[in-house]
Scaffold this active site. Sequence first.
Site, mmCIF file in Angstrom:
data_model
loop_
_atom_site.group_PDB
_atom_site.id
_atom_site.type_symbol
_atom_site.label_atom_id
_atom_site.label_comp_id
_atom_site.label_asym_id
_atom_site.label_seq_id
_atom_site.Cartn_x
_atom_site.Cartn_y
_atom_site.Cartn_z
ATOM 1 N N ALA A 8 -10.951 -3.069 -5.076
ATOM 2 C CA ALA A 8 -12.277 -3.188 -4.294
ATOM 3 C C ALA A 8 -11.837 -3.622 -3.130
ATOM 4 O O ALA A 8 -12.434 -4.814 -2.595
ATOM 5 C CB ALA A 8 -13.418 -3.941 -5.133
ATOM 6 N N GLY A 12 -11.366 0.900 -0.279
ATOM 7 C CA GLY A 12 -11.869 1.140 -1.393
ATOM 8 C C GLY A 12 -13.234 0.246 -1.717
ATOM 9 O O GLY A 12 -14.283 0.968 -2.248
ATOM 10 N N ASN A 107 -1.522 7.214 3.170
ATOM 11 C CA ASN A 107 -0.972 7.965 4.367
ATOM 12 C C ASN A 107 0.225 8.800 3.911
ATOM 13 O O ASN A 107 1.114 8.491 2.845
ATOM 14 C CB ASN A 107 -0.809 6.852 5.395
ATOM 15 C CG ASN A 107 -2.065 6.368 6.011
ATOM 16 O OD1 ASN A 107 -2.887 7.002 6.302
ATOM 17 N ND2 ASN A 107 -1.938 4.771 6.017
ATOM 18 N N LYS A 191 -2.100 13.158 10.791
ATOM 19 C CA LYS A 191 -2.294 11.511 10.864
ATOM 20 C C LYS A 191 -0.986 10.933 10.527
ATOM 21 O O LYS A 191 -0.744 9.840 11.148
ATOM 22 C CB LYS A 191 -3.233 11.206 9.883
ATOM 23 C CG LYS A 191 -3.416 9.584 9.697
ATOM 24 C CD LYS A 191 -4.558 9.338 8.722
ATOM 25 C CE LYS A 191 -4.667 7.771 8.598
ATOM 26 N NZ LYS A 191 -5.390 7.370 7.517
ATOM 27 N N GLU A 274 4.859 -0.437 3.887
ATOM 28 C CA GLU A 274 5.234 1.267 3.524
ATOM 29 C C GLU A 274 6.269 1.740 4.297
ATOM 30 O O GLU A 274 6.034 2.909 4.465
ATOM 31 C CB GLU A 274 3.838 1.684 3.485
ATOM 32 C CG GLU A 274 2.644 1.340 2.771
ATOM 33 C CD GLU A 274 1.265 1.979 2.902
ATOM 34 O OE1 GLU A 274 0.837 2.421 1.796
ATOM 35 O OE2 GLU A 274 0.930 2.000 4.094
#
Length: 315
Positions: A8, A12, A107, A191, A274
Amino acid sequence: MKILILGAGAIGGYVGGRLHHSGADVTFLVREKRNEALQRDGLVIRSTKGDITQKVKTVVSGGPNGSIGGGPYDVILLTCKAYDLDSAMDAIAPAVGAHTTIVPLLNGMRHLEALDARFGAEKVVGGLARIGVAMNGEGHILHTSPFAVISFGERGAAPARKALTDLDAAIKASGIDGGLNANIVQDLWDKWIMLCTLAATCCLMRGSSGDVLEADEGMAIVLETVEEGRKVGAAAGHDPGEKGLKTIRSFLTVKGSKFTASMLHDLEKGGMVEADHIVGDMIARAKKAGIATPNLRLAYAHLQVYLAKRARKAA
């Protein structure tokens, strides 16, 4: 339709919060600390589209047999960071039933291969989010951008399954833009090319998109990096085409823009990034196709040095 959302956090929490507020059956799979905050304060969204504070359904962990309560779930939304994917797959595994559809909002493309291997390609569809959100120190979700878009769809030519048409209806009822996308794989590539360019240039030069463009060679470097990604996409059968490239460039070539990769924010605060999933995987695919990526290569080396130094500090 029963929807399980892993976490959450910013994305999310925002998507699940909007869905829950509009009447959808949503459950959040969260850690104990986040659960305590949600039970105490509710899920708090501060948004340009209207604020919400509400109680939501949560599950923390499985019961004695490892199950997750509230199921079976028709849809599981994955909104984790790529570097948390392995633990995320472990967390949702008990909730994946015979007819569950997994909608990842990560992604890049590498996560799809990992999810296919773990759960079977028939359970995994494509999905992406374009939402400007963050979570503050109080656990409140801050949505400050004028847009909030969620797209998802089958990765092949098959008609959308019932779980996706039902999710499309729920998304539209919630006020979130987007929904079913028959061209989801191409949009994921578009993207990724944009984000890979943004992350590489912002992290390498330690500035916003606008800051990069102020450098004498900034515009040329940005456009060269877009072209590196475009060639990789084309080799995979997903060239953005002139229309797609025009959109990508329009995001990245606005003088004075404050647009900044979230990877740079993570890097500047000493967090995990990432790098492998966004930049490294693009380079790996380029190498297989015999495509040179000099700008991405330099940016990735920079990110790898950062990660190595961060790991040494943590040791």
